[in-house]
Write a protein that holds these residues in place. Structure first.
Motif, PDB file in Angstrom:
ATOM      1  N   ILE A 106      37.851  45.344  37.104  1.00 52.58           N
ATOM      2  CA  ILE A 106      36.442  44.968  37.264  1.00 52.58           C
ATOM      3  C   ILE A 106      36.232  44.209  38.568  1.00 52.58           C
ATOM      4  CG2 ILE A 106      36.329  42.675  36.148  1.00 52.58           C
ATOM      5  CD1 ILE A 106      33.865  43.775  34.598  1.00 52.58           C
ATOM      6  N   ALA A 107      37.274  43.512  39.035  1.00 58.55           N
ATOM      7  CA  ALA A 107      37.176  42.826  40.324  1.00 58.55           C
ATOM      8  C   ALA A 107      37.083  43.847  41.458  1.00 58.55           C
ATOM      9  CB  ALA A 107      38.381  41.911  40.524  1.00 58.55           C
ATOM     10  N   ARG A 108      37.819  44.953  41.316  1.00 57.99           N
ATOM     11  CA  ARG A 108      37.762  45.996  42.351  1.00 57.99           C
ATOM     12  C   ARG A 108      36.446  46.785  42.267  1.00 57.99           C
ATOM     13  NH1 ARG A 108      43.364  46.535  40.512  1.00 57.99           N
ATOM     14  NH2 ARG A 108      44.692  45.506  42.055  1.00 57.99           N
ATOM     15  N   TRP A 109      35.874  46.846  41.081  1.00 56.40           N
ATOM     16  CA  TRP A 109      34.595  47.556  40.894  1.00 56.40           C
ATOM     17  C   TRP A 109      33.435  46.797  41.532  1.00 56.40           C
ATOM     18  CZ3 TRP A 109      30.794  45.114  37.881  1.00 56.40           C
ATOM     19  CH2 TRP A 109      29.639  45.860  37.632  1.00 56.40           C
ATOM     20  N   ALA A 110      33.521  45.462  41.498  1.00 56.11           N
ATOM     21  CA  ALA A 110      32.413  44.639  41.985  1.00 56.11           C
ATOM     22  C   ALA A 110      32.127  44.910  43.463  1.00 56.11           C
ATOM     23  CB  ALA A 110      32.727  43.158  41.781  1.00 56.11           C
ATOM     24  N   GLY A 111      30.848  44.879  43.821  1.00 58.15           N
ATOM     25  CA  GLY A 111      30.462  45.140  45.209  1.00 58.15           C
ATOM     26  C   GLY A 111      29.264  44.319  45.621  1.00 58.15           C
ATOM     27  N   PRO A 112      28.673  44.643  46.759  1.00 58.84           N
ATOM     28  CA  PRO A 112      27.538  43.863  47.273  1.00 58.84           C
ATOM     29  C   PRO A 112      26.345  43.823  46.328  1.00 58.84           C
ATOM     30  CG  PRO A 112      28.404  45.357  48.962  1.00 58.84           C
ATOM     31  CD  PRO A 112      29.069  45.729  47.674  1.00 58.84           C
ATOM     32  N   ASP A 113      26.222  44.848  45.490  1.00 62.43           N
ATOM     33  CA  ASP A 113      25.060  44.898  44.595  1.00 62.43           C
ATOM     34  C   ASP A 113      25.324  44.213  43.244  1.00 62.43           C
ATOM     35  OD1 ASP A 113      23.664  46.328  46.509  1.00 62.43           O
ATOM     36  OD2 ASP A 113      24.388  48.264  45.746  1.00 62.43           O
ATOM     37  N   THR A 114      26.539  43.737  43.041  1.00 60.45           N
ATOM     38  CA  THR A 114      26.875  43.079  41.776  1.00 60.45           C
ATOM     39  C   THR A 114      26.192  41.715  41.721  1.00 60.45           C
ATOM     40  OG1 THR A 114      29.034  44.158  41.833  1.00 60.45           O
ATOM     41  CG2 THR A 114      28.761  42.329  40.285  1.00 60.45           C
TER      42      THR A 114
ATOM     43  N   ALA B 206      32.105  38.494  45.715  1.00 58.20           N
ATOM     44  CA  ALA B 206      33.013  39.242  46.595  1.00 58.20           C
ATOM     45  C   ALA B 206      34.407  39.181  45.997  1.00 58.20           C
ATOM     46  CB  ALA B 206      33.002  38.635  48.005  1.00 58.20           C
ATOM     47  N   PRO B 207      35.306  40.076  46.407  1.00 56.74           N
ATOM     48  CA  PRO B 207      36.685  40.001  45.912  1.00 56.74           C
ATOM     49  C   PRO B 207      37.290  38.632  46.225  1.00 56.74           C
ATOM     50  CG  PRO B 207      36.319  42.065  47.068  1.00 56.74           C
ATOM     51  CD  PRO B 207      35.102  41.226  47.306  1.00 56.74           C
ATOM     52  N   GLY B 208      38.040  38.088  45.271  1.00 59.02           N
ATOM     53  CA  GLY B 208      38.676  36.791  45.462  1.00 59.02           C
ATOM     54  C   GLY B 208      39.986  36.912  46.216  1.00 59.02           C
TER      55      GLY B 208
ATOM     56  N   LEU C 164      36.847  36.026  37.178  1.00 57.13           N
ATOM     57  CA  LEU C 164      36.263  34.882  37.867  1.00 57.13           C
ATOM     58  C   LEU C 164      37.159  33.644  37.735  1.00 57.13           C
ATOM     59  CD1 LEU C 164      33.653  34.133  39.424  1.00 57.13           C
ATOM     60  CD2 LEU C 164      32.714  33.325  37.243  1.00 57.13           C
ATOM     61  N   ASP C 165      37.669  33.397  36.527  1.00 60.79           N
ATOM     62  CA  ASP C 165      38.499  32.210  36.285  1.00 60.79           C
ATOM     63  C   ASP C 165      39.825  32.259  37.033  1.00 60.79           C
ATOM     64  OD1 ASP C 165      36.547  31.240  34.673  1.00 60.79           O
ATOM     65  OD2 ASP C 165      37.603  31.559  32.771  1.00 60.79           O
ATOM     66  N   THR C 166      40.337  33.451  37.258  1.00 58.17           N
ATOM     67  CA  THR C 166      41.647  33.580  37.902  1.00 58.17           C
ATOM     68  C   THR C 166      41.558  33.816  39.400  1.00 58.17           C
ATOM     69  OG1 THR C 166      41.670  35.932  37.313  1.00 58.17           O
ATOM     70  CG2 THR C 166      42.803  34.418  35.816  1.00 58.17           C
ATOM     71  N   GLY C 167      40.346  33.807  39.969  1.00 55.72           N
ATOM     72  CA  GLY C 167      40.211  33.967  41.413  1.00 55.72           C
ATOM     73  C   GLY C 167      40.271  35.394  41.895  1.00 55.72           C
ATOM     74  N   LEU C 168      40.141  36.361  40.969  1.00 50.53           N
ATOM     75  CA  LEU C 168      40.131  37.764  41.387  1.00 50.53           C
ATOM     76  C   LEU C 168      38.777  38.152  41.985  1.00 50.53           C
ATOM     77  CD1 LEU C 168      42.039  39.412  38.397  1.00 50.53           C
ATOM     78  CD2 LEU C 168      42.955  38.483  40.529  1.00 50.53           C
ATOM     79  N   VAL C 169      37.734  37.429  41.576  1.00 54.39           N
ATOM     80  CA  VAL C 169      36.426  37.540  42.233  1.00 54.39           C
ATOM     81  C   VAL C 169      35.927  36.129  42.487  1.00 54.39           C
ATOM     82  CG1 VAL C 169      35.742  39.762  41.250  1.00 54.39           C
ATOM     83  CG2 VAL C 169      35.216  37.667  40.003  1.00 54.39           C
ATOM     84  N   GLU C 170      35.005  36.002  43.435  1.00 61.06           N
ATOM     85  CA  GLU C 170      34.427  34.686  43.690  1.00 61.06           C
ATOM     86  C   GLU C 170      32.946  34.843  44.012  1.00 61.06           C
ATOM     87  OE1 GLU C 170      35.646  34.193  48.388  1.00 61.06           O
ATOM     88  OE2 GLU C 170      36.987  33.376  46.845  1.00 61.06           O
ATOM     89  N   ILE C 171      32.194  33.801  43.710  1.00 57.74           N
ATOM     90  CA  ILE C 171      30.757  33.801  43.982  1.00 57.74           C
ATOM     91  C   ILE C 171      30.547  33.350  45.424  1.00 57.74           C
ATOM     92  CG2 ILE C 171      28.530  32.791  43.332  1.00 57.74           C
ATOM     93  CD1 ILE C 171      29.719  32.409  40.506  1.00 57.74           C
ATOM     94  N   VAL C 172      29.860  34.167  46.198  1.00 58.39           N
ATOM     95  CA  VAL C 172      29.650  33.825  47.612  1.00 58.39           C
ATOM     96  C   VAL C 172      28.287  33.192  47.865  1.00 58.39           C
ATOM     97  CG1 VAL C 172      31.266  35.540  48.477  1.00 58.39           C
ATOM     98  CG2 VAL C 172      28.877  36.196  48.112  1.00 58.39           C
ATOM     99  N   ASP C 173      27.353  33.450  46.970  1.00 64.05           N
ATOM    100  CA  ASP C 173      26.022  32.847  47.126  1.00 64.05           C
ATOM    101  C   ASP C 173      25.462  32.582  45.734  1.00 64.05           C
ATOM    102  OD1 ASP C 173      23.271  32.321  47.455  1.00 64.05           O
ATOM    103  OD2 ASP C 173      23.263  33.379  49.385  1.00 64.05           O
ATOM    104  N   GLU C 174      25.432  31.305  45.347  1.00 63.80           N
ATOM    105  CA  GLU C 174      24.988  30.961  43.992  1.00 63.80           C
ATOM    106  C   GLU C 174      23.510  31.258  43.787  1.00 63.80           C
ATOM    107  OE1 GLU C 174      26.048  27.067  42.791  1.00 63.80           O
ATOM    108  OE2 GLU C 174      28.184  27.337  43.164  1.00 63.80           O
TER     109      GLU C 174
ATOM    110  N   ALA D 199      44.343  40.315  46.028  1.00 67.08           N
ATOM    111  CA  ALA D 199      45.383  40.977  46.829  1.00 67.08           C
ATOM    112  C   ALA D 199      46.782  40.631  46.341  1.00 67.08           C
ATOM    113  CB  ALA D 199      45.228  40.592  48.300  1.00 67.08           C
ATOM    114  N   LEU D 200      46.922  39.472  45.666  1.00 67.93           N
ATOM    115  CA  LEU D 200      48.251  39.065  45.183  1.00 67.93           C
ATOM    116  C   LEU D 200      48.786  40.026  44.121  1.00 67.93           C
ATOM    117  CD1 LEU D 200      47.822  35.186  44.828  1.00 67.93           C
ATOM    118  CD2 LEU D 200      48.945  36.453  46.677  1.00 67.93           C
ATOM    119  N   LEU D 201      47.883  40.668  43.379  1.00 68.81           N
ATOM    120  CA  LEU D 201      48.320  41.547  42.302  1.00 68.81           C
ATOM    121  C   LEU D 201      49.028  42.792  42.822  1.00 68.81           C
ATOM    122  CD1 LEU D 201      45.369  41.365  39.748  1.00 68.81           C
ATOM    123  CD2 LEU D 201      47.423  39.947  39.910  1.00 68.81           C
ATOM    124  N   THR D 202      48.739  43.155  44.063  1.00 68.01           N
ATOM    125  CA  THR D 202      49.408  44.335  44.650  1.00 68.01           C
ATOM    126  C   THR D 202      50.339  43.956  45.787  1.00 68.01           C
ATOM    127  OG1 THR D 202      47.450  44.663  46.051  1.00 68.01           O
ATOM    128  CG2 THR D 202      47.604  45.978  44.039  1.00 68.01           C
TER     129      THR D 202
END
Length: 475
Positions: A34-42, A97-99, A81-91, A103-106
């Motif tokens: 789901i972190a990889r699915w997220a994009g600018p429109d999420t 955006a991807p956290g 979100l809790d593990t840093g795989l995604v992060e909020i860039v504008d509250e 990248a650590l997972l791969t």
């Protein structure tokens, strides 16, 4: 479970293998997808959760179907979100955006992957301590705050209860006399934290508490299985057909499996050990001592069970040339302190794993007062020629040293009781000679023999000899 004494050592799988296990868990794999699915429109709401309009698309991306698809997608997002795989860039805009950790997972090390998984585990454990919130609406007071007392929920108490259960499950899994990789019945696990240790026959009130705890744990282990902590066979739903009644206690071993069976996975052992260490417990792992000196090995394995001590020693020996290792072990085994007899026993056990190339090291200590006896035993067992016979003084000193070591390792065990009986039977004048032995533990050993020997006359002889030994050494 006290944090003042070390737990039994755990045998952990290699980190690379555990990292692969972590990546394949349903929870972390969904969070990564789901972190990889997220994009600018999420878009997310003020709390960071996916807005409702996006849950169907998120569920579709995760190939989730059915009534729980949206809820499962929401959970995967929260883990990401809790593990840093995604992060909020504008509250304000609710954009993401991807956290940095994605990248650590791969591209990260196995340790990096496991650190991300441990973050996911903490989130799930926190969720598992939260009760069913069906009554939440009724529990909200007029001021809009949640009245926890109306919910009957003690957050700290719930977290402590689950920690206690998992701590006991860990202890059962790593103890040499425990079930190991076999599953633990849920009633036994619940009872381990509810029933007082000195209660021989649980009261009806205690049995009700155990039954209630089983139901809580059934829900909690269902939540903990997708993160890879446990393998769980849930409570048979037929036992809970009457919602107004708690399930009765199981009547036999075949019946008990219907009441839930749980075991830690290799990943679960890793995770719980990491949490225990973080909480200040001494939770050793087999292999911790492999790169340390012989003194650390002999002292460190003093509290280990036989199988764990051998596994640790084998790893230590594998990194060293046999003759060098034997000399280092013998040097570390010397001493007159209280821990020395057990060090020498562990040294003797370690040397039994070393091949015949260690013979020169053993011959070098034949005249050593503390090591000469065990050197003769080793050389004889390995079929060496020209082994000088021990003096009577050396035989008695080695006997006292051996019993002292067994006392330190096992306490008043049946094996030690048999050893004591054998010593007194084989040597008629044992106690008359033994009290004169110049060994720091002589009096303690003789007192123990007096406690352990079933024959009152011989036990009295041992106590008299202990008194003489203390008088001789001024103690």
């Amino acid at each position: 479970m006290s944090d003042s004494s070390p737990l039994p050592p755990v045998r952990l799988h290699p980190e690379a293998e555990l990292a692969r296990d972590a990546l394949s868990t349903p929870l972390l794999s969904r969070a990564a997808r789901i972190a990889r699915w997220a994009g600018p429109d999420t878009r997310v709401d003020a709390g960071g959760s996916l807005v409702d309009e996006q849950l169907p698309a998120a569920a579709e991306a995760l190939e989730l179907t059915g009534d729980d698809a949206a809820a499962d997608a929401a959970e995967a997002w929260r883990i990401a979100l809790d593990t840093g795989l995604v992060e909020i860039v504008d509250e304000e805009e609710g954009t993401v955006a991807p956290g940095a950790d994605l990248a650590l997972l791969t591209g990260g090390s196995p340790h990096d992957v496991l650190a991300v998984w441990l973050g996911a585990l903490e989130t799930v454990l926190a969720d598992a301590s939260v009760p069913d919130l069906d009554g939440l609406v009724e529990a909200v007071d007029r001021g809009g705050d949640i009245d926890l007392s109306a919910l009957g929920w003690d957050p700290e108490g719930e977290a402590e209860f689950l920690d206690g259960v998992l701590g006991n499950l860990y202890l059962m899994s790593v103890s040499e006399d425990g079930p190991g990789d076999a599953a633990v019945p849920l009633p036994a696990l619940a009872a381990s934290v509810i029933v007082p240790g000195d209660m021989t026959e649980p009261s009806n009130d205690v049995l009700e508490q155990v039954s209630d705890a089983m139901m809580r744990l059934d829900d909690q282990f269902r939540m903990l299985e997708p993160v890879g902590l446990v393998r769980y066979r849930p409570v048979d739903e037929a036992l809970m057909a009457d919602a107004d009644e708690e399930p009765a206690a199981p009547v036999d071993d075949t019946d008990v499996t219907r009441y839930g069976m749980v075991r830690l996975t290799p990943l679960g052992r890793y995770g719980l050990r990491a949490r225990l260490v973080e909480a200040g417990f001494e939770a050793p792992a087999v292999g911790d001592l492999a790169d340390k000196g012989a003194d650390a090995l002999l002292d460190g394995t003093s509290a280990f069970g036989p199988a764990a001590a051998q596994a640790e020693t084998e790893q230590w020996l594998a990194r060293r040339e046999p003759l060098v290792a034997a000399r280092e072990l013998l040097a570390a085994a010397r001493g007159s302190d209280a821990g020395a007899p057990l060090r020498r026993l562990r040294c003797q056990q370690a040397l039994s794993l070393v091949g015949g190339t260690a013979e020169p090291a053993l011959r070098e200590v034949l005249d050593d007062a503390e090591l000469g006896g065990l050197a003769r035993v080793w050389l004889t067992e390995h079929g060496a020629a020209d082994v000088p016979p021990p003096s009577e003084a050396m035989v008695f000193w080695l006997t006292v040293d051996t019993v002292a070591a067994q006392l330190a390792a096992e306490g008043n065990s049946e094996e030690l009781r048999a050893l004591v009986q054998g010593l007194a039977q084989q040597h008629g004048g044992f106690f008359e000679a033994a009290w004169r032995v110049d060994h720091p533990a002589t009096a303690d050993v003789l007192e123990a023999m007096g406690r352990l020997h079933p024959d009152k006359r011989i036990a009295k002889e041992a106590r008299k000899a202990a008194f003489k030994a203390r008088s001789q050494h001024g103690g």
